[in-house]
Design a protein around this motif. Structure first.
Motif, mmCIF file in Angstrom:
data_model
loop_
_atom_site.group_PDB
_atom_site.id
_atom_site.type_symbol
_atom_site.label_atom_id
_atom_site.label_comp_id
_atom_site.label_asym_id
_atom_site.label_seq_id
_atom_site.Cartn_x
_atom_site.Cartn_y
_atom_site.Cartn_z
ATOM 1 N N TYR A 116 -66.454 18.872 -9.890
ATOM 2 C CA TYR A 116 -65.632 19.908 -10.613
ATOM 3 C C TYR A 116 -64.154 19.709 -10.272
ATOM 4 O O TYR A 116 -63.706 19.194 -9.492
ATOM 5 C CB TYR A 116 -65.840 21.356 -10.270
ATOM 6 C CG TYR A 116 -67.149 22.173 -10.891
ATOM 7 C CD1 TYR A 116 -66.878 22.579 -12.086
ATOM 8 C CD2 TYR A 116 -68.387 21.795 -10.482
ATOM 9 C CE1 TYR A 116 -67.823 23.125 -12.836
ATOM 10 C CE2 TYR A 116 -69.510 22.239 -11.245
ATOM 11 C CZ TYR A 116 -69.266 22.875 -12.387
ATOM 12 O OH TYR A 116 -70.179 23.385 -13.035
ATOM 13 N N HIS A 117 -63.326 19.645 -11.547
ATOM 14 C CA HIS A 117 -61.857 19.230 -10.931
ATOM 15 C C HIS A 117 -60.995 20.035 -12.068
ATOM 16 O O HIS A 117 -61.556 20.417 -13.538
ATOM 17 C CB HIS A 117 -61.453 17.629 -10.949
ATOM 18 C CG HIS A 117 -61.991 17.148 -12.467
ATOM 19 N ND1 HIS A 117 -63.322 16.794 -12.743
ATOM 20 C CD2 HIS A 117 -61.245 16.731 -13.558
ATOM 21 C CE1 HIS A 117 -63.464 16.248 -13.929
ATOM 22 N NE2 HIS A 117 -62.307 16.393 -14.561
ATOM 23 N N GLY A 118 -59.953 20.167 -11.984
ATOM 24 C CA GLY A 118 -58.847 20.842 -12.956
ATOM 25 C C GLY A 118 -57.450 20.719 -12.507
ATOM 26 O O GLY A 118 -57.098 20.198 -11.376
ATOM 27 N N LEU A 146 -61.195 24.597 -14.057
ATOM 28 C CA LEU A 146 -62.267 23.714 -13.516
ATOM 29 C C LEU A 146 -63.236 23.095 -14.267
ATOM 30 O O LEU A 146 -63.998 24.142 -14.879
ATOM 31 C CB LEU A 146 -62.819 24.366 -12.124
ATOM 32 C CG LEU A 146 -61.931 24.180 -10.871
ATOM 33 C CD1 LEU A 146 -62.788 24.958 -9.849
ATOM 34 C CD2 LEU A 146 -61.837 22.775 -10.500
ATOM 35 N N HIS A 147 -63.598 21.966 -14.339
ATOM 36 C CA HIS A 147 -64.796 21.511 -15.194
ATOM 37 C C HIS A 147 -65.424 20.255 -14.686
ATOM 38 O O HIS A 147 -64.881 19.619 -13.912
ATOM 39 C CB HIS A 147 -64.298 21.290 -16.803
ATOM 40 C CG HIS A 147 -63.432 20.248 -16.597
ATOM 41 N ND1 HIS A 147 -61.983 20.407 -16.342
ATOM 42 C CD2 HIS A 147 -63.382 18.674 -16.874
ATOM 43 C CE1 HIS A 147 -61.332 19.101 -16.624
ATOM 44 N NE2 HIS A 147 -62.280 18.242 -16.750
ATOM 45 N N GLN A 148 -66.359 19.931 -15.076
ATOM 46 C CA GLN A 148 -67.066 18.559 -14.950
ATOM 47 C C GLN A 148 -66.827 17.695 -16.236
ATOM 48 O O GLN A 148 -66.952 18.150 -17.283
ATOM 49 C CB GLN A 148 -68.574 18.739 -14.571
ATOM 50 C CG GLN A 148 -68.780 19.409 -13.333
ATOM 51 C CD GLN A 148 -70.599 19.698 -13.216
ATOM 52 O OE1 GLN A 148 -70.759 20.314 -14.001
ATOM 53 N NE2 GLN A 148 -71.084 19.038 -12.440
ATOM 54 N N ASP A 149 -66.669 16.435 -16.015
ATOM 55 C CA ASP A 149 -66.603 15.340 -17.260
ATOM 56 C C ASP A 149 -68.412 14.986 -17.409
ATOM 57 O O ASP A 149 -68.648 14.260 -16.595
ATOM 58 C CB ASP A 149 -65.895 14.348 -16.861
ATOM 59 C CG ASP A 149 -64.320 14.618 -16.769
ATOM 60 O OD1 ASP A 149 -64.073 15.655 -16.884
ATOM 61 O OD2 ASP A 149 -63.720 13.585 -16.943
ATOM 62 N N LYS A 150 -69.006 15.681 -18.411
ATOM 63 C CA LYS A 150 -70.460 15.407 -18.389
ATOM 64 C C LYS A 150 -70.948 15.247 -19.553
ATOM 65 O O LYS A 150 -72.193 15.450 -19.972
ATOM 66 C CB LYS A 150 -71.170 16.601 -17.610
ATOM 67 C CG LYS A 150 -70.907 17.775 -17.877
ATOM 68 C CD LYS A 150 -71.760 18.820 -17.498
ATOM 69 C CE LYS A 150 -71.812 20.176 -17.905
ATOM 70 N NZ LYS A 150 -72.436 21.340 -17.442
ATOM 71 N N LEU A 177 -59.873 7.888 -18.747
ATOM 72 C CA LEU A 177 -60.595 6.837 -19.229
ATOM 73 C C LEU A 177 -62.099 6.880 -18.890
ATOM 74 O O LEU A 177 -62.411 6.968 -17.565
ATOM 75 C CB LEU A 177 -59.941 5.624 -18.770
ATOM 76 C CG LEU A 177 -58.508 5.221 -18.855
ATOM 77 C CD1 LEU A 177 -57.924 4.137 -18.125
ATOM 78 C CD2 LEU A 177 -58.377 4.988 -20.383
ATOM 79 N N ARG A 178 -62.814 6.891 -19.997
ATOM 80 C CA ARG A 178 -64.308 6.872 -19.518
ATOM 81 C C ARG A 178 -65.150 6.081 -20.563
ATOM 82 O O ARG A 178 -65.079 5.823 -21.799
ATOM 83 C CB ARG A 178 -64.705 8.360 -19.997
ATOM 84 C CG ARG A 178 -64.167 9.372 -18.893
ATOM 85 C CD ARG A 178 -64.654 10.717 -19.288
ATOM 86 N NE ARG A 178 -63.913 11.221 -20.447
ATOM 87 C CZ ARG A 178 -63.500 12.460 -20.489
ATOM 88 N NH1 ARG A 178 -63.605 13.148 -19.366
ATOM 89 N NH2 ARG A 178 -62.874 12.765 -21.620
ATOM 90 N N VAL A 179 -66.329 5.607 -19.948
ATOM 91 C CA VAL A 179 -67.362 4.940 -20.779
ATOM 92 C C VAL A 179 -68.226 6.017 -21.093
ATOM 93 O O VAL A 179 -68.394 6.768 -20.609
ATOM 94 C CB VAL A 179 -68.177 3.973 -19.831
ATOM 95 C CG1 VAL A 179 -69.463 3.436 -20.681
ATOM 96 C CG2 VAL A 179 -67.359 2.764 -19.273
#
Ligand code: SIN
Ligand code: MN
Length: 200
Positions: A172-174, A116-120, A196-198
Motif C-alpha cells: 500500500y502506498h499514497g 493509500l492503495h495498491q497497484d494491482k 511506469l508499469r508493465v
C-alpha cells in the motif's frame, strides 16, 4: 521522518539533476499536448484531487465504469508514446527484461493527494513499479501488503526515483500532501509523478 526499510523498495534520491528534470518536463509538455490532463473520478463517482493522463500502449484510468487500463485517452485517441528519456530511467533502475507498457502521469496541484492503495490492475506482479517525482515535494506514505498495517513516510523531491519490486510490489502506498510551491520546476507549481508499469 523515517528511512524506508521495506524489502524491494528502493529510493534513488536525486537520480535526475535539475537540467534532466527540466528536459523531462519539456518532453512531458509534448505528451500532454496530445493527451490532455483529465479530472478522474472513482468508480463511486468521487472526484480525485489529482489530474491524470498517460503515455504508452495503455493508460490507467478511472471513472464510473471502474479502475482499468485503457488503450485510449477518454477523448478516444491513442496515448502518445512514452518519451525515450523516461524509458531510459526504467532501463537504468528496473532490472527488468521488459519495457513498461504504461506511463501514468499524475499532476498534484495545491491541496492534491493520493489515498493509500495498491497497484494491482496489471496482469502480473513480477515486474516492478518505477515512479519518478518532478516539481514540488510530496509526502509519500508506504505500508505493507495488508490494509491498515504500519506505515512509514518519506518526502519525495524533484528528481527522486522510486522502485517498488519484490515484496514491495503490492505494498500500500499514497501521497498525503505536497509542499505546494517548494519547487520552481513547473511554471504554475505543483508536482508531477510518472508511474511506469508493465501491464500485460
Ligand atoms: C501513485 O502511486 O499513484 C502515485 C505515487 C506518487 O505520486 O508518488
Ligand atoms: Mn500507485
Amino acid at each position: 521522518m523515517m528511512q524506508m526499510s521495506i524489502a524491494g523498495f528502493t529510493i534513488y534520491k536525486g537520480f535526475l539533476n535539475k537540467s534532466a528534470c527540466e528536459a523531462l518536463v519539456g518532453e512531458l509538455r509534448d505528451v500532454v499536448r496530445d493527451a490532455p490532463f483529465f479530472a478522474p473520478v472513482t468508480p463511486r463517482g468521487k472526484p480525485m484531487s489529482v489530474r491524470m493522463t498517460a503515455a504508452g500502449d495503455f493508460g490507467w484510468i478511472t471513472d464510473r465504469s471502474g479502475y482499468r487500463y485503457s488503450r485510449t485517452h477518454p477523448s478516444g485517441t491513442a496515448w502518445p508514446p512514452v518519451p525515450e528519456a523516461v524509458l531510459d530511467i526504467w532501463r537504468d533502475v528496473s532490472g527488468s527484461d521488459r519495457l513498461p507498457e504504461s506511463c501514468l502521469i499524475n499532476y498534484y496541484g495545491e491541496g492534491a493527494r493520493m489515498g493509500l492503495h495498491q497497484d494491482k490492475d496489471e496482469a502480473g506482479f513480477v515486474w516492478p513499479v518505477v515512479s519518478v517525482s518532478l516539481g514540488d515535494d510530496g509526502l509519500f506514505r508506504m505500508g505493507g501488503t495488508e490494509r491498515g498495517g504500519k506505515t512509514q513516510s518519506i518526502w519525495l523531491e524533484s528528481g527522486d526515483v522510486v522502485v517498488m519490486g519484490g515484496a514491495a510490489r503490492l505494498a500500500y502506498h499514497g501521497v498525503d500532501r505536497i509542499r505546494y510551491g517548494s519547487s520552481s520546476l513547473l511554471e504554475n507549481g505543483g508536482r508531477l509523478n510518472l508511474t511506469l508499469r508493465v501491464v500485460t
